[in-house]
Design a protein around this motif. Structure first.
Motif: not given
Ligand code: ATP
Length: 236
Positions: A84-87, A138-142, A160-161, A192-195
């Protein structure tokens, strides 16, 4: 057939806080497995135990038959993690970051660049190969986090999410990307939090609440039964 993930009575306490309270789960090889739960349910702790970032307090955890602590290197080598974290190392072009990671995992330098380019193409950001992580959208980071997880050709990809807080178009693009990865044979564990995300993507879903598995079922059964025992965030 050996399971991708086999967990029995897994416990984790951080001081007085019980993050995992006797979790037992099996994730079959090749499956797309969802782990749902509200904030603080223990999802990230579960992942951190699998990848050796935190020590478990009790129980057993195996990845493709390798104990995550007793046989750490072998277990870790099976896993690609998109956290989840951008490390991420921010000072090098992303292609170099991937080459370093490949080298660290024993891929010879002569193959590391090829491998880096391959995964950058796979996630659709090859044209950004000479850009630093901080300068990506942001999308490219993902996408890059997924590329980084894939560079070692893992059998198990843990996400992770991956779509938390992204717009609808990007969410759909990421869904397509990870579905393709699963169809090409990679086992996927997605938190995920999204059902609706779990329903769309997963073969099987476990709901974690306060460190306990509340239910394991197909996403369809979950929708039919409702999720009244826990609060799962619905967002589009
Ligand atoms: P989220 O969806 O918000 O990311 P999560 O399901 O991933 O939550 P965890 O981050 O695993 O949940 O947290 C589970 C519990 O453990 C929470 O009560 C959290 O506050 C606690 N916890 C997590 N990491 C630590 C830590 N390093 N030290 C102390 N408590 C922690």
């Amino acid at each position: 057939m050996v399971a991708a993930i086999e967990i029995d009575d897994l416990r984790k306490e951080y001081g007085d806080v019980t993050a995992l309270d006797g979790v037992s789960l099996t994730v079959p090889e090749g499956s797309f497995f969802g782990l749902l739960g509200p904030n603080g349910a223990g999802k990230t702790t579960f992942i951190n135990v699998l990848v050796g970032l935190v020590r478990k307090s009790g129980g057993t955890a195996r990845v493709f038959g390798h104990g995550v602590e007793a046989d750490y290197r072998a277990a870790r080598d099976c896993i690609g993690l998109a956290p989840q974290e951008f490390n991420v190392d921010r000072f090098f072009p992303i292609r170099e970051v991937l080459e370093h990671k490949a080298g660290y995992h024993g891929i010879p330098a002569s193959e590391a660049r090829e491998r880096a380019d391959e995964v950058l193409k796979q996630v659709g950001i090859y044209e950004k190969r000479d850009t630093r992580f901080d300068w990506l959208s942001g999308g490219m980071k993902r996408r890059f986090l997924i590329a980084r997880a894939l560079v070692t050709e893992p059998d198990l990809l843990i996400l992770d999410e991956p779509t938390a807080g992204v717009d609808v178009q990007l969410r759909h693009d990421l869904w397509e990307l990870i579905t393709d990865l699963n169809e090409s044979g990679t086992t996927i564990l997605l938190t995920t939090h999204y059902i609706e995300e779990a329903e769309r993507l997963c073969d099987e879903v476990a709901i974690l609440d306060s460190g306990e598995v509340v239910t394991v079922s197909s996403p369809d059964e979950l929708m039919d039964r409702g999720t009244d025992r826990i609060t799962v965030t619905f967002r589009n």
